[in-house]
Scaffold this motif. Structure first.
Motif, PDB file in Angstrom:
ATOM      1  N   SER A  67       0.868  -1.168   0.000  1.00  0.00           N
ATOM      2  CA  SER A  67       0.000   0.000   0.000  1.00  0.00           C
ATOM      3  C   SER A  67       0.912   1.227   0.000  1.00  0.00           C
ATOM      4  N   TRP A  68       0.314   2.406  -0.065  1.00  0.00           N
ATOM      5  CA  TRP A  68       1.137   3.615  -0.026  1.00  0.00           C
ATOM      6  C   TRP A  68       0.552   4.585   0.976  1.00  0.00           C
ATOM      7  N   TYR A  69       1.440   5.419   1.512  1.00  0.00           N
ATOM      8  CA  TYR A  69       0.988   6.433   2.446  1.00  0.00           C
ATOM      9  C   TYR A  69       1.459   7.796   1.989  1.00  0.00           C
ATOM     10  N   GLY A  70       0.598   8.799   2.168  1.00  0.00           N
ATOM     11  CA  GLY A  70       0.861  10.112   1.582  1.00  0.00           C
ATOM     12  C   GLY A  70       0.628  11.271   2.508  1.00  0.00           C
ATOM     13  N   ASN A  71      -0.328  12.129   2.138  1.00  0.00           N
ATOM     14  CA  ASN A  71      -0.550  13.424   2.779  1.00  0.00           C
ATOM     15  C   ASN A  71      -0.668  13.368   4.301  1.00  0.00           C
ATOM     16  N   GLN A  72      -1.412  12.401   4.815  1.00  0.00           N
ATOM     17  CA  GLN A  72      -1.679  12.377   6.253  1.00  0.00           C
ATOM     18  C   GLN A  72      -0.427  12.123   7.091  1.00  0.00           C
ATOM     19  N   PHE A  73       0.639  11.582   6.482  1.00  0.00           N
ATOM     20  CA  PHE A  73       1.881  11.302   7.205  1.00  0.00           C
ATOM     21  C   PHE A  73       3.024  12.234   6.796  1.00  0.00           C
ATOM     22  N   HIS A  74       2.821  13.021   5.756  1.00  0.00           N
ATOM     23  CA  HIS A  74       3.875  13.904   5.232  1.00  0.00           C
ATOM     24  C   HIS A  74       4.377  14.840   6.336  1.00  0.00           C
ATOM     25  N   GLY A  75       5.689  14.821   6.569  1.00  0.00           N
ATOM     26  CA  GLY A  75       6.301  15.677   7.584  1.00  0.00           C
ATOM     27  C   GLY A  75       6.400  15.063   8.964  1.00  0.00           C
ATOM     28  N   ARG A  76       5.728  13.943   9.206  1.00  0.00           N
ATOM     29  CA  ARG A  76       5.817  13.280  10.507  1.00  0.00           C
ATOM     30  C   ARG A  76       7.119  12.499  10.623  1.00  0.00           C
ATOM     31  N   LYS A  77       7.550  12.265  11.855  1.00  0.00           N
ATOM     32  CA  LYS A  77       8.771  11.496  12.074  1.00  0.00           C
ATOM     33  C   LYS A  77       8.552  10.019  11.753  1.00  0.00           C
ATOM     34  N   THR A  78       9.565   9.423  11.125  1.00  0.00           N
ATOM     35  CA  THR A  78       9.549   7.989  10.838  1.00  0.00           C
ATOM     36  C   THR A  78      10.288   7.267  11.959  1.00  0.00           C
ATOM     37  N   SER A  79      10.324   5.956  11.891  1.00  0.00           N
ATOM     38  CA  SER A  79      11.046   5.156  12.892  1.00  0.00           C
ATOM     39  C   SER A  79      12.530   5.474  12.925  1.00  0.00           C
ATOM     40  N   SER A  80      13.058   5.944  11.790  1.00  0.00           N
ATOM     41  CA  SER A  80      14.475   6.293  11.716  1.00  0.00           C
ATOM     42  C   SER A  80      14.761   7.652  12.351  1.00  0.00           C
ATOM     43  N   GLY A  81      13.709   8.407  12.668  1.00  0.00           N
ATOM     44  CA  GLY A  81      13.870   9.753  13.210  1.00  0.00           C
ATOM     45  C   GLY A  81      13.814  10.830  12.141  1.00  0.00           C
ATOM     46  N   GLU A  82      13.842  10.422  10.866  1.00  0.00           N
ATOM     47  CA  GLU A  82      13.753  11.359   9.754  1.00  0.00           C
ATOM     48  C   GLU A  82      12.296  11.769   9.564  1.00  0.00           C
ATOM     49  N   ALA A 134       5.374   8.800  -4.053  1.00  0.00           N
ATOM     50  CA  ALA A 134       6.221   8.831  -5.254  1.00  0.00           C
ATOM     51  C   ALA A 134       6.525   7.417  -5.753  1.00  0.00           C
ATOM     52  N   ALA A 135       6.802   6.498  -4.843  1.00  0.00           N
ATOM     53  CA  ALA A 135       7.085   5.115  -5.236  1.00  0.00           C
ATOM     54  C   ALA A 135       5.830   4.457  -5.811  1.00  0.00           C
ATOM     55  N   ALA A 136       4.675   4.703  -5.208  1.00  0.00           N
ATOM     56  CA  ALA A 136       3.416   4.132  -5.718  1.00  0.00           C
ATOM     57  C   ALA A 136       3.122   4.642  -7.126  1.00  0.00           C
ATOM     58  N   GLN A 137       3.442   5.918  -7.383  1.00  0.00           N
ATOM     59  CA  GLN A 137       3.245   6.465  -8.733  1.00  0.00           C
ATOM     60  C   GLN A 137       4.128   5.729  -9.729  1.00  0.00           C
ATOM     61  N   GLN A 138       5.399   5.524  -9.372  1.00  0.00           N
ATOM     62  CA  GLN A 138       6.303   4.825 -10.290  1.00  0.00           C
ATOM     63  C   GLN A 138       5.920   3.371 -10.469  1.00  0.00           C
TER      64      GLN A 138
END
Length: 178
Positions: A67-82, A134-138
């Motif tokens: 699946s893909w995740y987009g707008n609702q998570f954009h800018g939130r911290k990931t598990s890596s801290g990024e 972006a990956a889901a688009q490709q």
């Protein structure tokens, strides 16, 4: 017709450069060896289920739903801290090391992309990987929301041949060591 090694190499190099320049705006993630995160690769529990991430980059292949995740998570911290960037070629996986790289291939249309794994998930349904918008688009499943995929861990520096994907999504290999 006989081609010398030099002529063949020059021809293949020219083709490769032209293909890469055509697709430079949609280039895969650049694979490089990175130090693994000590915190993001610890065992963890979600909804009562324990997950134990891999502690080194090694051979790994998995098929299943993406699946893909987009707008609702954009800018939130990931598990890596990024911060999650829906326009970057990234992904979330339950057990692949963070950070690491994987080739994700849509098994229905053959489209493929290299993503950088920097988050944990997905924890919804029977999905094996969440990819960025972006990956889901490709991969060609942005409108469907999900797709059946093959996930292959990439080990930096292990391959002797460079894989190039042409505009019609056919792969060919150029051995750069000969």
């Amino acid at each position: 017709m006989t081609l010398s090694k030099t002529t063949l190499f020059s021809t293949l190099t020219a083709v490769a450069i032209s293909i890469l320049s055509i697709h430079s705006a949609s280039a895969d993630s650049i694979v490089r060896a990175e130090k693994l995160s000590s915190s993001a690769n610890r065992s963890y529990k979600v909804a009562g289920k324990r997950y134990t991430p891999m502690t080194k980059v090694s051979s790994f292949v998995q098929t299943g739903n993406a699946s893909w995740y987009g707008n609702q998570f954009h800018g939130r911290k990931t598990s890596s801290g990024e911060r999650y960037n829906m326009n970057a070629l990234t992904a979330a996986h339950k057990t692949l090391p963070i950070p690491s790289y994987a080739r994700v291939t849509n098994t229905k249309n053959g489209k493929s992309v290299i993503v950088r794994v920097n988050d944990r998930g997905p924890f919804h349904g029977n999905r094996v990987i969440d990819v960025s918008k972006a990956a889901a688009q490709q991969l060609g499943f942005i409108n469907q929301g999900t797709a059946n995929v093959k996930v292959e861990q990439i080990i930096p520096g292990q391959t002797a041949a460079q894989t190039i994907v042409s505009p019609n999504n056919k792969e060919f290999f150029v051995d750069l060591k000969s």
